[in-house]
Design a protein around this motif. Structure first.
Motif, PDB file in Angstrom:
ATOM      1  N   SER A 206       0.836  -1.203   0.000  1.00  0.00           N
ATOM      2  CA  SER A 206       0.000   0.000   0.000  1.00  0.00           C
ATOM      3  C   SER A 206       0.875   1.258   0.000  1.00  0.00           C
ATOM      4  CB  SER A 206      -0.923  -0.014   1.217  1.00  0.00           C
ATOM      5  OG  SER A 206      -0.142  -0.061   2.386  1.00  0.00           O
ATOM      6  N   LYS A 209       3.716   2.289   2.487  1.00  0.00           N
ATOM      7  CA  LYS A 209       4.825   1.354   2.691  1.00  0.00           C
ATOM      8  C   LYS A 209       5.714   1.189   1.456  1.00  0.00           C
ATOM      9  CE  LYS A 209       1.992  -0.826   6.188  1.00  0.00           C
ATOM     10  NZ  LYS A 209       1.253  -1.995   6.654  1.00  0.00           N
ATOM     11  N   TYR A 224      -0.723  -1.062  -4.601  1.00  0.00           N
ATOM     12  CA  TYR A 224      -1.942  -1.750  -5.050  1.00  0.00           C
ATOM     13  C   TYR A 224      -3.184  -0.880  -4.955  1.00  0.00           C
ATOM     14  CZ  TYR A 224      -2.975  -2.956  -0.086  1.00  0.00           C
ATOM     15  OH  TYR A 224      -3.234  -2.923   1.269  1.00  0.00           O
ATOM     16  N   GLU A 267      -5.630 -12.346   3.953  1.00  0.00           N
ATOM     17  CA  GLU A 267      -6.494 -12.222   5.132  1.00  0.00           C
ATOM     18  C   GLU A 267      -7.973 -11.999   4.835  1.00  0.00           C
ATOM     19  OE1 GLU A 267      -5.761 -12.806   8.315  1.00  0.00           O
ATOM     20  OE2 GLU A 267      -3.877 -13.522   7.491  1.00  0.00           O
ATOM     21  N   LEU A 296       1.621 -23.080  -0.304  1.00  0.00           N
ATOM     22  CA  LEU A 296       2.625 -23.393   0.715  1.00  0.00           C
ATOM     23  C   LEU A 296       1.934 -23.661   2.048  1.00  0.00           C
ATOM     24  CD1 LEU A 296       5.644 -23.456   1.643  1.00  0.00           C
ATOM     25  CD2 LEU A 296       5.342 -21.071   2.274  1.00  0.00           C
ATOM     26  N   SER A 298       3.712 -24.015   5.367  1.00  0.00           N
ATOM     27  CA  SER A 298       5.108 -23.962   5.814  1.00  0.00           C
ATOM     28  C   SER A 298       5.369 -24.915   6.972  1.00  0.00           C
ATOM     29  CB  SER A 298       5.483 -22.532   6.204  1.00  0.00           C
ATOM     30  OG  SER A 298       4.730 -22.134   7.312  1.00  0.00           O
TER      31      SER A 298
HETATM   32  N1  LIG Z   1       1.165 -20.751   4.090  1.00  0.00           N
HETATM   33  C1  LIG Z   1       1.813 -20.654   5.230  1.00  0.00           C
HETATM   34  O1  LIG Z   1       2.363 -21.635   5.719  1.00  0.00           O
HETATM   35  C2  LIG Z   1       1.896 -19.327   5.899  1.00  0.00           C
HETATM   36  C3  LIG Z   1       2.928 -19.030   6.802  1.00  0.00           C
HETATM   37  C4  LIG Z   1       2.990 -17.762   7.352  1.00  0.00           C
HETATM   38  C5  LIG Z   1       2.002 -16.813   7.039  1.00  0.00           C
HETATM   39  N2  LIG Z   1       0.993 -17.164   6.192  1.00  0.00           N
HETATM   40  C6  LIG Z   1      -0.060 -16.198   5.832  1.00  0.00           C
HETATM   41  O2  LIG Z   1       0.512 -15.233   4.972  1.00  0.00           O
HETATM   42  C7  LIG Z   1      -0.188 -13.999   5.117  1.00  0.00           C
HETATM   43  C8  LIG Z   1       0.782 -12.877   5.355  1.00  0.00           C
HETATM   44  O3  LIG Z   1       1.443 -13.064   6.588  1.00  0.00           O
HETATM   45  P1  LIG Z   1       2.362 -11.884   7.161  1.00  0.00           P
HETATM   46  O4  LIG Z   1       2.884 -12.359   8.453  1.00  0.00           O
HETATM   47  O5  LIG Z   1       3.308 -11.412   6.119  1.00  0.00           O
HETATM   48  O6  LIG Z   1       1.225 -10.773   7.427  1.00  0.00           O
HETATM   49  P2  LIG Z   1       1.387  -9.197   7.574  1.00  0.00           P
HETATM   50  O7  LIG Z   1       2.672  -8.865   8.212  1.00  0.00           O
HETATM   51  O8  LIG Z   1       0.137  -8.714   8.208  1.00  0.00           O
HETATM   52  O9  LIG Z   1       1.449  -8.661   6.055  1.00  0.00           O
HETATM   53  C9  LIG Z   1       0.322  -8.684   5.213  1.00  0.00           C
HETATM   54  C10 LIG Z   1       0.740  -8.190   3.844  1.00  0.00           C
HETATM   55  O10 LIG Z   1      -0.383  -8.279   2.957  1.00  0.00           O
HETATM   56  C11 LIG Z   1      -0.497  -7.039   2.250  1.00  0.00           C
HETATM   57  N3  LIG Z   1      -1.870  -6.764   1.828  1.00  0.00           N
HETATM   58  C12 LIG Z   1      -2.945  -6.508   2.635  1.00  0.00           C
HETATM   59  N4  LIG Z   1      -4.042  -6.271   1.866  1.00  0.00           N
HETATM   60  C13 LIG Z   1      -3.645  -6.383   0.570  1.00  0.00           C
HETATM   61  C14 LIG Z   1      -4.308  -6.235  -0.688  1.00  0.00           C
HETATM   62  N5  LIG Z   1      -5.616  -5.959  -0.766  1.00  0.00           N
HETATM   63  N6  LIG Z   1      -3.597  -6.419  -1.808  1.00  0.00           N
HETATM   64  C15 LIG Z   1      -2.274  -6.717  -1.751  1.00  0.00           C
HETATM   65  N7  LIG Z   1      -1.583  -6.858  -0.606  1.00  0.00           N
HETATM   66  C16 LIG Z   1      -2.256  -6.691   0.549  1.00  0.00           C
HETATM   67  C17 LIG Z   1      -0.011  -6.012   3.250  1.00  0.00           C
HETATM   68  O11 LIG Z   1       0.342  -4.829   2.567  1.00  0.00           O
HETATM   69  P3  LIG Z   1       0.049  -3.367   3.226  1.00  0.00           P
HETATM   70  O12 LIG Z   1       0.308  -3.527   4.705  1.00  0.00           O
HETATM   71  O13 LIG Z   1       1.015  -2.479   2.537  1.00  0.00           O
HETATM   72  O14 LIG Z   1      -1.385  -3.077   2.969  1.00  0.00           O
HETATM   73  C18 LIG Z   1       1.186  -6.735   3.858  1.00  0.00           C
HETATM   74  O15 LIG Z   1       2.314  -6.599   3.031  1.00  0.00           O
HETATM   75  C19 LIG Z   1      -1.184 -14.213   6.250  1.00  0.00           C
HETATM   76  O16 LIG Z   1      -2.455 -14.515   5.714  1.00  0.00           O
HETATM   77  C20 LIG Z   1      -0.624 -15.401   6.998  1.00  0.00           C
HETATM   78  O17 LIG Z   1      -1.620 -16.123   7.687  1.00  0.00           O
HETATM   79  C21 LIG Z   1       0.924 -18.379   5.617  1.00  0.00           C
END
Ligand SMILES: NC(=O)c1ccc[n+]([C@@H]2O[C@H](COP(=O)([O-])OP(=O)(O)OC[C@H]3O[C@@H](n4cnc5c(N)ncnc54)[C@H](OP(=O)(O)O)[C@@H]3O)[C@@H](O)[C@H]2O)c1
Length: 350
Positions: A206, A209, A224, A267, A296, A298
């Protein structure tokens, strides 16, 4: 790049501790939660120190990292995770917090890789506490030159980024990589790792950032809120989808004909499954199309921490810490994360 930190002065938290037991030699202060909900289900309490199993290590916690997974465990959402064993009505694990950094103060009888006094980091069961039990195979020695605070924010997010790029994404030097969610916990590591691996990186985030994502080395940054980055005018060899919950068809439009999509998270997928249907549809469609569509889930393992350590020690990857909170301030830290205000990682000092 220096991580920007906003230290919060040490406070006397003893006044707000609710004793669940009489304080003693085997007690500790910890954040506990007895129900699912928002950050107000978290409270500071005096509880027993965790007992360790033969394959576990007891760590005196110096710093703990906060991540989205910990938020999900607090909220009990998506509901699917309650059925998957996290606890149906309330969390089975009463002390939240996964990421940990600290010193080894006890080792189980089967532990071979650690000794008393070792400085370590890893994934624990309950790091928002003065002491945490950690499985030996989820723990590694703290990278040389990193503070405990920096090390504490690496394990879950750094490990996820590494697995997303290498295990699932099979990233190669010279590839073009789109990282959606580049400003978040996972994304800030993914951008730096992809650059270190020789990729041309475009980060999506966003407006407020954009400077952050540029500062950690992205070649291109897309806001975005202003641009449709999936309109097909630019195509990528690898897309790491960490935020935004875009539809498969939109993601595929921005992928090269033989490119790879790795769905990591997002989310906005709803309370029931968190949008997991998107991942399943990707896996089902993948064998039928030229693009590789994958997801993934993880894993928590010390080998990833050891693989990340050289990048952390040589400065190619720098943990980007947004704010530092005390143990008593965990509810406020969680609210900050929930509001989407965090830039990179949040750390709790014990
Ligand atoms: N698959 C797995 O094993 C695994 C492991 C770890 C985490 N995850 C998941 O991965 C996700 C991210 O985790 P995180 O710890 O990085 O969370 P985070 O620190 O809250 O970061 C979320 C990211 O998503 C971006 N975002 C939010 N709304 C968006 C939109 N409409 N379009 C594009 N980007 C958007 C945010 O950008 P802005 O802040 O700039 O808006 C930020 O960069 C979560 O859903 C988490 O549950 C999955």
């Amino acid at each position: 790049m220096d991580p920007t930190t906003t230290p919060i002065a040490d406070r006397d938290i003893s006044a707000v501790v609710e004793p669940d037991i009489e304080p003693g030699n085997d007690s500790m202060q910890a954040i506990v939660q007895d129900a699912y909900g928002s950050s107000d289900v978290l409270r500071l309490a005096e509880i027993d120190r965790p007992e360790i199993a033969p394959n576990e290590v007891l760590v005196e916690v110096v710093a703990a990292g906060m991540d989205r997974g910990t938020w999900h465990s607090m909220a009990g959402k998506p509901y699917l995770m309650r059925i998957m064993g996290f606890g149906f009505r309330r969390p089975k694990n009463r002390v939240p917090g996964l990421d940990v950094a600290g010193r080894v103060v006890a080792v189980g009888s089967e532990v071979t890789r650690f000794e008393l006094g070792d400085e370590v980091f890893g994934m624990s069961r309950g790091s928002f506490a003065e002491f945490a039990a950690v499985l030996e195979d989820k723990l590694a020695h703290k990278p040389v030159g990193l503070t405990f605070e920096e090390a504490a924010v690496v394990p879950i997010s750094g490990g996820t980024a590494l697995q997303g790029l290498i295990d699932s994404g099979k990233v190669e030097t010279g590839q073009t990589v789109l990282i959606i969610g580049a400003s978040g916990g996972v994304g800030t590591y993914a951008v730096q790792l992809a650059k270190a691996m020789g990729a041309e990186v475009t980060g999506v985030c966003s407006t407020t950032k954009v400077d952050l994502v540029r500062s950690i080395g992205a070649d291109h940054v897309i806001d975005y809120t202003r641009e449709d980055y999936l309109d097909g005018s630019r195509r990528y060899d690898l897309i790491l989808d960490i935020g935004g919950n875009n539809s498969l068809s939109r993601l595929r439009r921005a992928l090269n004909p033989t490119g790879t999509l790795v769905i990591v998270g997002g989310e906005d997928g709803g309370n029931l499954t968190g949008g997991f249907g998107r991942q399943l549809r990707a896996l089902a469609l993948s064998p039928l199309v030229g693009q590789r569509l994958t997801m993934l889930a993880s894993k928590e393992r010390h080998t990833d921490l050891e693989a990340l350590s050289p990048y952390l020690e040589n400065g190619q990857v720098v943990p980007f810490i947004d704010k530092v909170y005390s143990l008593a301030e965990v509810p406020a830290a969680m609210a900050h994360l929930e509001a989407g205000q965090a830039r990179g990682k949040i750390v709790i000092t014990i």
